[in-house]
Scaffold this active site. Structure first.
Site, mmCIF file in Angstrom:
data_model
loop_
_atom_site.group_PDB
_atom_site.id
_atom_site.type_symbol
_atom_site.label_atom_id
_atom_site.label_comp_id
_atom_site.label_asym_id
_atom_site.label_seq_id
_atom_site.Cartn_x
_atom_site.Cartn_y
_atom_site.Cartn_z
ATOM 1 N N ASP A 168 0.867 -1.186 0.000
ATOM 2 C CA ASP A 168 0.000 0.000 0.000
ATOM 3 C C ASP A 168 0.903 1.235 0.000
ATOM 4 O OD1 ASP A 168 -1.575 2.244 1.021
ATOM 5 O OD2 ASP A 168 -3.088 0.767 1.607
ATOM 6 N N HIS A 225 0.777 0.006 -10.049
ATOM 7 C CA HIS A 225 -0.271 0.947 -10.440
ATOM 8 C C HIS A 225 0.457 2.226 -10.864
ATOM 9 C CE1 HIS A 225 -2.962 -1.788 -8.467
ATOM 10 N NE2 HIS A 225 -4.012 -1.025 -8.698
ATOM 11 N N GLU A 228 -2.389 6.590 -12.593
ATOM 12 C CA GLU A 228 -3.847 6.577 -12.366
ATOM 13 C C GLU A 228 -4.321 8.017 -12.210
ATOM 14 O OE1 GLU A 228 -4.934 3.993 -9.122
ATOM 15 O OE2 GLU A 228 -6.945 3.658 -9.918
HETATM 16 C C1 LIG Z 1 -9.581 2.006 -8.036
HETATM 17 N N1 LIG Z 1 -8.190 1.964 -8.275
HETATM 18 C C2 LIG Z 1 -7.227 1.569 -7.366
HETATM 19 N N2 LIG Z 1 -6.047 2.243 -7.370
HETATM 20 C C3 LIG Z 1 -5.081 1.950 -6.489
HETATM 21 N N3 LIG Z 1 -5.210 1.021 -5.531
HETATM 22 C C4 LIG Z 1 -6.353 0.324 -5.486
HETATM 23 C C5 LIG Z 1 -7.404 0.546 -6.408
HETATM 24 N N4 LIG Z 1 -8.389 -0.317 -6.125
HETATM 25 C C6 LIG Z 1 -7.971 -1.046 -5.041
HETATM 26 N N5 LIG Z 1 -6.752 -0.642 -4.651
HETATM 27 C C7 LIG Z 1 -5.940 -1.122 -3.508
HETATM 28 O O1 LIG Z 1 -6.479 -2.357 -3.049
HETATM 29 C C8 LIG Z 1 -6.908 -2.254 -1.686
HETATM 30 C C9 LIG Z 1 -8.145 -3.101 -1.460
HETATM 31 O O2 LIG Z 1 -7.817 -4.471 -1.562
HETATM 32 P P1 LIG Z 1 -6.941 -5.270 -0.478
HETATM 33 O O3 LIG Z 1 -7.252 -4.713 0.875
HETATM 34 O O4 LIG Z 1 -5.494 -5.049 -0.870
HETATM 35 O O5 LIG Z 1 -7.385 -6.675 -0.643
HETATM 36 C C10 LIG Z 1 -7.150 -0.759 -1.492
HETATM 37 O O6 LIG Z 1 -7.062 -0.395 -0.128
HETATM 38 C C11 LIG Z 1 -6.041 -0.148 -2.342
HETATM 39 O O7 LIG Z 1 -4.813 -0.142 -1.633
HETATM 40 ZN ZN LIG Z 2 -5.959 -1.769 -9.035
#
Ligand SMILES: CNc1ncnc2c1ncn2[C@@H]1O[C@H](COP(=O)(O)O)[C@@H](O)[C@H]1O
Ligand SMILES: [Zn+2]
Length: 375
Positions: A168, A225, A228
């Site tokens: 993260d 990522h 974005e």
């Molecule tokens: C929409 N675009 C995005 N951009 C960046 N990070 C994202 C995301 N969508 C999800 N996450 C990342 O995934 C975590 C949730 O899943 P997990 O707790 O890891 O399973 C989010 O807290 C973020 O850190």
């Molecule tokens: Zn993502």
């Protein structure tokens, strides 16, 4: 076309566990906690926001993830959502799933990053055990070849599930390194790579570079990522790092786009619904998928957060078909090409190539022989 997209065997390479939770499961977990006498960690309004599955800004998304995280707190909740996510992707005929998640240490729930990973792996194994065996799925698959029948789910012995561990962007270099070390330790249990994700307005590249280099040195796949939001300096440094794959890349200025195209063609994980709903991209036809695909750059359609954005991989393929006028043959090629970018290793790629090629005539044969692969 949607039914054809459901029948297509697909490869999912960019799905966040806590973003893929079924909204009804969020409600059920809260009901169970409430029955157990716990004070609920979210208000009814927040709950409605989580389960609404609609347009939301990126900033709102990250607030939502924080709320989901205070609901899916325990080992059993994590295992349960992982099992359900595996079943949901199998149901959508995903034959190879790389699920990603951020290991979390929560001392108040006796959870360490390691025990979190164990819970996810347990959930994945449970989800796989709950799928029908291939023999039981055959009858359903035969029925599925009839024109209007729903497609059969991918059976347990056909779907492969691998795990990526996410860093993260809120994490410092020590926390990032801990995640990478765990990823290396769990390779034998199906961890195949590391992802950098989280709120793109938070943190800076230098924080995670060393950990990501350690991941690469440990033989793990690395995906980032990138772009974005508009942050050309960071995106340039990410491209310089030459990760194995990149997610999003919505904001590339001309020189970065040229560099990407001239690069060793780093494959892009593209999430159409996610980018449009978070307004990173203005509309489907204007999505950079079109430009990259036309240039022959490797692209993979992915869901990102199927629970939060109310999508499935089949829907993403159907949206691409409509927005970019892709016939069924092109969708099959897109899914087939995705196999080349999995982190699961050469043997897995061979298995997937064979599986996709065997299914091709079932999907397309008759139509292609007639010289028309429009579905
Ligand atoms: C929409 N675009 C995005 N951009 C960046 N990070 C994202 C995301 N969508 C999800 N996450 C990342 O995934 C975590 C949730 O899943 P997990 O707790 O890891 O399973 C989010 O807290 C973020 O850190
Ligand atoms: Zn993502």
């Amino acid at each position: 076309m949607f039914l054809a997209c459901r029948r297509l065997p697909k490869v999912e390479l960019h799905a966040h566990l806590n973003g893929s939770v079924r909204p009804q499961t969020i409600r059920k977990i809260l009901e169970e906690r409430s029955r157990a006498g716990e004070a609920l960690p979210v208000t009814e309004q927040q709950l409605q926001d989580i389960t609404a599955c609609g347009d939301r800004s990126l900033a709102d998304c990250f607030r939502l993830f924080d709320l989901i995280h205070v609901i899916t707190t325990t080992h059993s909740a994590i295992a349960r959502i992982a099992a359900e996510v595996v079943r949901d992707f199998a149901e959508d005929r995903v034959v190879y799933l790389e699920l990603r998640t951020t290991p979390k240490a929560r001392p108040e729930y006796d959870m360490t990053k390691q025990s979190y990973i164990e819970a996810v792996l347990e959930g994945i194994e449970l989800g796989l055990r709950q799928l029908p065996a291939a023999a039981d799925a055959t009858a359903a698959a035969n029925a599925a070849n009839a024109d209007e029948a729903p497609p059969a789910p991918a059976p347990a012995d056909i779907i492969a599930v691998k795990l990526l561990l996410s860093i993260d962007r809120r994490e410092d270099s020590a926390a990032a390194l801990e995640t990478v070390q765990l990823a290396a330790r769990y390779k034998a249990r199906g961890v195949v790579g590391v992802d950098l994700s989280g709120n793109p307005y938070v943190g800076s590249w230098g924080q995670w570079r060393e950990a990501l280099a350690a991941a690469r040195a440990a033989g793990l796949g690395v995906t980032l990522h990138a772009g974005e939001v508009y942050s050309p300096a960071e995106t340039a440094r990410m491209l310089e790092f030459r990760p194995d794959r990149l997610g999003h890349c919505c904001y590339l200025d001309d020189s970065l786009a040229a560099e990407l195209r001239a690069s060793v063609a780093i494959p892009l994980e593209l999430c159409l619904t996610s980018n449009v709903l978070t307004q990173s991209v203005t509309s489907y036809p204007e999505h950079h998928f079109a430009e990259m695909y036309a240039a022959g750059h490797p692209v993979v359609l992915c869901t990102d957060d199927s629970g939060v954005f109310g999508t499935t991989l089949s829907k993403e393929y159907a949206i691409a078909a409509a927005a970019f006028k892709l016939p069924l043959g092109a969708l099959w090629e897109l899914a087939r090409r995705s196999v080349e970018f999995v982190f699961g290793g050469e043997e897995e790629k061979r298995r997937l190539r064979g599986l996709m090629d065997r299914e091709r005539p079932l999907m397309l044969g008759a139509k292609i022989e007639r010289g028309n692969d429009e579905a």
